[in-house]
Structure formats: structure tokens, C-alpha cells
Scaffold this motif. Structure first.
Motif, PDB file in Angstrom:
ATOM      1  N   THR A 119      78.225 -53.195  18.534  1.00  0.00           N
ATOM      2  CA  THR A 119      78.194 -53.100  17.075  1.00  0.00           C
ATOM      3  C   THR A 119      76.773 -53.354  16.579  1.00  0.00           C
ATOM      4  O   THR A 119      76.152 -54.352  16.957  1.00  0.00           O
ATOM      5  CB  THR A 119      79.153 -54.126  16.438  1.00  0.00           C
ATOM      6  OG1 THR A 119      80.477 -53.895  16.937  1.00  0.00           O
ATOM      7  CG2 THR A 119      79.152 -53.994  14.927  1.00  0.00           C
ATOM      8  N   THR A 120      76.285 -52.467  15.752  1.00  0.00           N
ATOM      9  CA  THR A 120      74.930 -52.563  15.212  1.00  0.00           C
ATOM     10  C   THR A 120      74.989 -52.880  13.719  1.00  0.00           C
ATOM     11  O   THR A 120      75.703 -52.219  12.958  1.00  0.00           O
ATOM     12  CB  THR A 120      74.160 -51.246  15.409  1.00  0.00           C
ATOM     13  OG1 THR A 120      74.218 -50.864  16.779  1.00  0.00           O
ATOM     14  CG2 THR A 120      72.705 -51.397  14.985  1.00  0.00           C
ATOM     15  N   LEU A 121      74.243 -53.906  13.336  1.00  0.00           N
ATOM     16  CA  LEU A 121      74.126 -54.260  11.920  1.00  0.00           C
ATOM     17  C   LEU A 121      72.843 -53.634  11.374  1.00  0.00           C
ATOM     18  O   LEU A 121      71.753 -53.870  11.905  1.00  0.00           O
ATOM     19  CB  LEU A 121      74.081 -55.780  11.744  1.00  0.00           C
ATOM     20  CG  LEU A 121      73.799 -56.286  10.319  1.00  0.00           C
ATOM     21  CD1 LEU A 121      74.918 -55.870   9.373  1.00  0.00           C
ATOM     22  CD2 LEU A 121      73.617 -57.795  10.315  1.00  0.00           C
ATOM     23  N   VAL A 122      72.989 -52.848  10.317  1.00  0.00           N
ATOM     24  CA  VAL A 122      71.839 -52.153   9.710  1.00  0.00           C
ATOM     25  C   VAL A 122      71.674 -52.629   8.273  1.00  0.00           C
ATOM     26  O   VAL A 122      72.660 -52.768   7.539  1.00  0.00           O
ATOM     27  CB  VAL A 122      72.041 -50.622   9.725  1.00  0.00           C
ATOM     28  CG1 VAL A 122      70.801 -49.918   9.180  1.00  0.00           C
ATOM     29  CG2 VAL A 122      72.368 -50.138  11.132  1.00  0.00           C
ATOM     30  N   ARG A 123      70.429 -52.900   7.891  1.00  0.00           N
ATOM     31  CA  ARG A 123      70.120 -53.310   6.518  1.00  0.00           C
ATOM     32  C   ARG A 123      69.034 -52.398   5.966  1.00  0.00           C
ATOM     33  O   ARG A 123      68.003 -52.185   6.627  1.00  0.00           O
ATOM     34  CB  ARG A 123      69.652 -54.766   6.499  1.00  0.00           C
ATOM     35  CG  ARG A 123      69.258 -55.275   5.115  1.00  0.00           C
ATOM     36  CD  ARG A 123      68.981 -56.773   5.135  1.00  0.00           C
ATOM     37  NE  ARG A 123      68.515 -57.242   3.834  1.00  0.00           N
ATOM     38  CZ  ARG A 123      67.241 -57.478   3.542  1.00  0.00           C
ATOM     39  NH1 ARG A 123      66.306 -57.310   4.454  1.00  0.00           N
ATOM     40  NH2 ARG A 123      66.903 -57.895   2.332  1.00  0.00           N
ATOM     41  N   VAL A 124      69.247 -51.864   4.773  1.00  0.00           N
ATOM     42  CA  VAL A 124      68.280 -50.980   4.115  1.00  0.00           C
ATOM     43  C   VAL A 124      67.911 -51.593   2.765  1.00  0.00           C
ATOM     44  O   VAL A 124      68.791 -51.994   1.999  1.00  0.00           O
ATOM     45  CB  VAL A 124      68.864 -49.564   3.905  1.00  0.00           C
ATOM     46  CG1 VAL A 124      67.801 -48.639   3.295  1.00  0.00           C
ATOM     47  CG2 VAL A 124      69.374 -48.990   5.219  1.00  0.00           C
ATOM     48  N   PHE A 125      66.597 -51.662   2.475  1.00  0.00           N
ATOM     49  CA  PHE A 125      66.148 -52.277   1.223  1.00  0.00           C
ATOM     50  C   PHE A 125      64.924 -51.555   0.677  1.00  0.00           C
ATOM     51  O   PHE A 125      64.172 -50.898   1.411  1.00  0.00           O
ATOM     52  CB  PHE A 125      65.847 -53.766   1.417  1.00  0.00           C
ATOM     53  CG  PHE A 125      64.904 -54.049   2.557  1.00  0.00           C
ATOM     54  CD1 PHE A 125      63.536 -54.170   2.353  1.00  0.00           C
ATOM     55  CD2 PHE A 125      65.400 -54.194   3.855  1.00  0.00           C
ATOM     56  CE1 PHE A 125      62.667 -54.424   3.400  1.00  0.00           C
ATOM     57  CE2 PHE A 125      64.533 -54.460   4.907  1.00  0.00           C
ATOM     58  CZ  PHE A 125      63.170 -54.573   4.684  1.00  0.00           C
ATOM     59  N   ASP A 126      64.727 -51.681  -0.605  1.00  0.00           N
ATOM     60  CA  ASP A 126      63.601 -51.051  -1.290  1.00  0.00           C
ATOM     61  C   ASP A 126      62.297 -51.618  -0.752  1.00  0.00           C
ATOM     62  O   ASP A 126      62.140 -52.835  -0.615  1.00  0.00           O
ATOM     63  CB  ASP A 126      63.709 -51.302  -2.799  1.00  0.00           C
ATOM     64  CG  ASP A 126      62.705 -50.490  -3.590  1.00  0.00           C
ATOM     65  OD1 ASP A 126      61.502 -50.806  -3.529  1.00  0.00           O
ATOM     66  OD2 ASP A 126      63.139 -49.544  -4.283  1.00  0.00           O
ATOM     67  N   LYS A 127      61.350 -50.731  -0.456  1.00  0.00           N
ATOM     68  CA  LYS A 127      60.097 -51.164   0.150  1.00  0.00           C
ATOM     69  C   LYS A 127      59.269 -52.042  -0.779  1.00  0.00           C
ATOM     70  O   LYS A 127      58.555 -52.943  -0.315  1.00  0.00           O
ATOM     71  CB  LYS A 127      59.282 -49.935   0.566  1.00  0.00           C
ATOM     72  CG  LYS A 127      58.045 -50.265   1.384  1.00  0.00           C
ATOM     73  CD  LYS A 127      57.366 -49.002   1.896  1.00  0.00           C
ATOM     74  CE  LYS A 127      56.169 -49.347   2.785  1.00  0.00           C
ATOM     75  NZ  LYS A 127      55.504 -48.121   3.306  1.00  0.00           N
ATOM     76  N   VAL A 128      59.357 -51.805  -2.071  1.00  0.00           N
ATOM     77  CA  VAL A 128      58.547 -52.558  -3.032  1.00  0.00           C
ATOM     78  C   VAL A 128      59.287 -53.778  -3.561  1.00  0.00           C
ATOM     79  O   VAL A 128      58.790 -54.907  -3.497  1.00  0.00           O
ATOM     80  CB  VAL A 128      58.130 -51.642  -4.207  1.00  0.00           C
ATOM     81  CG1 VAL A 128      57.336 -52.442  -5.243  1.00  0.00           C
ATOM     82  CG2 VAL A 128      57.306 -50.460  -3.697  1.00  0.00           C
ATOM     83  N   THR A 129      60.478 -53.575  -4.073  1.00  0.00           N
ATOM     84  CA  THR A 129      61.209 -54.680  -4.718  1.00  0.00           C
ATOM     85  C   THR A 129      62.006 -55.530  -3.732  1.00  0.00           C
ATOM     86  O   THR A 129      62.435 -56.638  -4.066  1.00  0.00           O
ATOM     87  CB  THR A 129      62.175 -54.128  -5.774  1.00  0.00           C
ATOM     88  OG1 THR A 129      63.191 -53.348  -5.119  1.00  0.00           O
ATOM     89  CG2 THR A 129      61.434 -53.260  -6.783  1.00  0.00           C
ATOM     90  N   LYS A 130      62.261 -54.974  -2.555  1.00  0.00           N
ATOM     91  CA  LYS A 130      63.077 -55.637  -1.524  1.00  0.00           C
ATOM     92  C   LYS A 130      64.551 -55.745  -1.913  1.00  0.00           C
ATOM     93  O   LYS A 130      65.314 -56.452  -1.262  1.00  0.00           O
ATOM     94  CB  LYS A 130      62.533 -57.039  -1.190  1.00  0.00           C
ATOM     95  CG  LYS A 130      61.059 -57.057  -0.800  1.00  0.00           C
ATOM     96  CD  LYS A 130      60.779 -56.151   0.379  1.00  0.00           C
ATOM     97  CE  LYS A 130      59.301 -56.170   0.751  1.00  0.00           C
ATOM     98  NZ  LYS A 130      58.962 -55.231   1.838  1.00  0.00           N
ATOM     99  N   ASP A 131      64.934 -55.068  -2.973  1.00  0.00           N
ATOM    100  CA  ASP A 131      66.341 -55.047  -3.361  1.00  0.00           C
ATOM    101  C   ASP A 131      67.133 -54.175  -2.385  1.00  0.00           C
ATOM    102  O   ASP A 131      66.603 -53.185  -1.837  1.00  0.00           O
ATOM    103  CB  ASP A 131      66.495 -54.475  -4.770  1.00  0.00           C
ATOM    104  CG  ASP A 131      65.923 -55.396  -5.828  1.00  0.00           C
ATOM    105  OD1 ASP A 131      65.927 -56.620  -5.585  1.00  0.00           O
ATOM    106  OD2 ASP A 131      65.480 -54.880  -6.876  1.00  0.00           O
ATOM    107  N   PRO A 132      68.396 -54.496  -2.143  1.00  0.00           N
ATOM    108  CA  PRO A 132      69.198 -53.689  -1.213  1.00  0.00           C
ATOM    109  C   PRO A 132      69.448 -52.283  -1.747  1.00  0.00           C
ATOM    110  O   PRO A 132      69.623 -52.087  -2.955  1.00  0.00           O
ATOM    111  CB  PRO A 132      70.506 -54.475  -1.106  1.00  0.00           C
ATOM    112  CG  PRO A 132      70.579 -55.312  -2.334  1.00  0.00           C
ATOM    113  CD  PRO A 132      69.166 -55.651  -2.679  1.00  0.00           C
ATOM    114  N   VAL A 133      69.433 -51.337  -0.830  1.00  0.00           N
ATOM    115  CA  VAL A 133      69.799 -49.963  -1.167  1.00  0.00           C
ATOM    116  C   VAL A 133      71.310 -49.866  -0.986  1.00  0.00           C
ATOM    117  O   VAL A 133      71.832 -50.052   0.121  1.00  0.00           O
ATOM    118  CB  VAL A 133      69.074 -48.952  -0.256  1.00  0.00           C
ATOM    119  CG1 VAL A 133      69.540 -47.531  -0.572  1.00  0.00           C
ATOM    120  CG2 VAL A 133      67.558 -49.070  -0.443  1.00  0.00           C
ATOM    121  N   THR A 134      72.017 -49.597  -2.063  1.00  0.00           N
ATOM    122  CA  THR A 134      73.478 -49.716  -2.044  1.00  0.00           C
ATOM    123  C   THR A 134      74.208 -48.392  -1.850  1.00  0.00           C
ATOM    124  O   THR A 134      75.433 -48.360  -1.853  1.00  0.00           O
ATOM    125  CB  THR A 134      73.960 -50.366  -3.345  1.00  0.00           C
ATOM    126  OG1 THR A 134      73.523 -49.558  -4.456  1.00  0.00           O
ATOM    127  CG2 THR A 134      73.378 -51.762  -3.496  1.00  0.00           C
TER     128      THR A 134
END
Length: 232
Positions: free
Chosen positions: A24-39
Motif C-alpha cells: 500500500t502506497t500513501l501519496v500526498r499532493v500539495f500546492d508548491k507555493v502555499t503548501k495547501d493540500p490538493v483536494t
């Protein structure tokens, strides 16, 4: 290709769980500038064997993807696909070095097991030659290298050689050193990789057909000794 009208994002990924058959792979994606999560968006994982799984991002910008273990899963590409708002982004999970290390260790251990089995076989064969053909040249030739059992005054005696003495000690030290190295090396990386490494190593051709190859080697060895015996 990066679209300048869209925002850039970053992606992180790691294997958080594995069994003998899946990981199982956990992946996290976030905005490069604000660091907010990409939902919103799709993430896929690929290896040399093709696509391993696809997941949809949740409200916290993460997704977990469960994949079946197949050969060559040690180099994974995790891809966030382009959306209307964000450009595509990717990262890699690469533990080929760990795989190659444990593959090498497996070959060493199986080679040692094979050598020990061949030696045991030859000791038995040598003992039979001693009992039935004690004066044959091939018997004397093998005696100079390998130990054998003989009967002296109704007692079974194990006759060793200096070559066998040093060979057993060399093999013992190789085993000790490789086991220590494997233990130390295993403690330096994500333990969840280990099941994937084990499955990948075991699925390798030589290891998968190990017993068949070993039996074939013993048959060939017997044939060679018989040919040498007739020629001598």
C-alpha cells in the motif's frame, strides 16, 4: 508540458504497508507555493510491469493505493495527472539498490546451500567408491579433495582432508559476514520494502527453478564422474 496558467504542485509518496502479496502506497499532493493540500485529482503508480494502481485524492490531499506485488516493483513512478487547476507532477520510489543487495545475498546463500548439498552427495559417492572400488584411480583422486566414510575393524570412520577443513571454515565465515551485513543493511531502509524485495527475488528465474537446476547439476556431475571413471 507545464502550463503557465495553472499552478504547480508537489507530490510525496512512500510505501506504508506490505504483505507477501500486496503493498500500500500513501501519496500526498500539495500546492508548491502555499503548501495547501490538493483536494481533487487522480494519482497513478507504474513500474516496469506497467500500471500498478490508481487513486483519487481526498479532502486532505492524500490517497492510498493498494497494488499486487509482481517482479520488478522496486522502481515505482507516482504520477499526479494534470487537472484544470494544477499541472502534472511526479515522484519516484526507488529501492533497486536494496533489491540488488538482497538478491546478491540470496544468490550467495543458495550457492552455499548448493555447494554443501553437492559435497554431501560426493561424500556419499566417495564412500561407495571406497567400499566397492578402493583401488580405482578415480577413488584416489576424489580422496585427495573430499572426505569419505570407510569401515575399519567393523567401525565406521570419517576420513577428512585438509581441503575440507579449510572449506568448511571459509563457508562458515561467509555465512556469518553476509548475515550480519544483511541485518545491518535491512535496518537502514523502510521495512515495508522487504516483502516486495522478497517476492521479487524469489520470482527470479534462477531462484524459482533452483531445485531443478540443482538436480540437473548433480546428474551432470554423476555423468562426468562416470565418464572419467571409464576413461581412467
Amino acid at each position: 508540458m507545464t502550463n503557465i496558467s495553472k499552478r504547480d504542485c508537489e507530490i510525496t509518496a512512500d510505501i506504508i504497508h506490505s504483505t507477501a502479496h500486496t503493498y500500500t502506497t500513501l501519496v500526498r499532493v500539495f500546492d508548491k507555493v502555499t503548501k495547501d493540500p490538493v483536494t481533487n485529482g487522480t494519482v497513478s503508480i507504474t513500474s516496469k510491469k506497467g500500471e500498478k494502481g490508481v487513486g483519487q485524492l481526498s479532502d486532505d490531499g492524500t490517497t492510498t493505493i493498494k497494488s499486487d506485488i509482481t517482479r520488478k516493483d522496486y522502481k515505482l513512478t507516482v504520477q499526479f495527472h494534470e487537472t484544470d487547476e494544477y499541472n502534472a507532477s511526479s515522484t519516484k520510489i526507488n529501492f533497486k539498490k536494496q533489491y540488488m543487495f538482497f538478491k546478491s545475498m540470496a544468490y550467495i546463500w543458495l550457492s552455499i546451500i548448493g555447494v554443501l548439498l553437492v559435497i554431501m552427495y560426493l561424500i556419499g559417492l566417495n564412500s561407495l567408491l571406497t567400499g566397492y572400488y578402493p583401488h580405482a584411480e578415480i577413488t584416489s583422486m576424489i580422496h585427495s579433495v573430499l572426505p569419505y566414510f570407510s569401515i575399519e575393524n567393523s567401525q565406521i570412520v570419517f576420513n577428512s582432508t585438509i581441503v575440507f577443513y579449510y572449506l568448511t571454515r571459509v563457508i562458515t565465515w561467509i555465512l556469518i559476514i553476509t548475515f550480519v551485513m544483511a541485518g545491518v543493511y535491512a535496518s537502514t531502509h523502510n521495512t515495508n520494502y522487504q516483502n516486495i524485495i522478497n517476492k521479487t527475488v524469489k520470482n527470479h528465474f534462477v531462484i524459482y527453478h533452483y531445485l531443478k537446476l540443482l538436480v540437473l547439476a548433480l546428474v551432470v556431475l554423476t555423468a562426468v564422474l562416470l565418464i572419467i571413471g571409464f576413461l581412467i
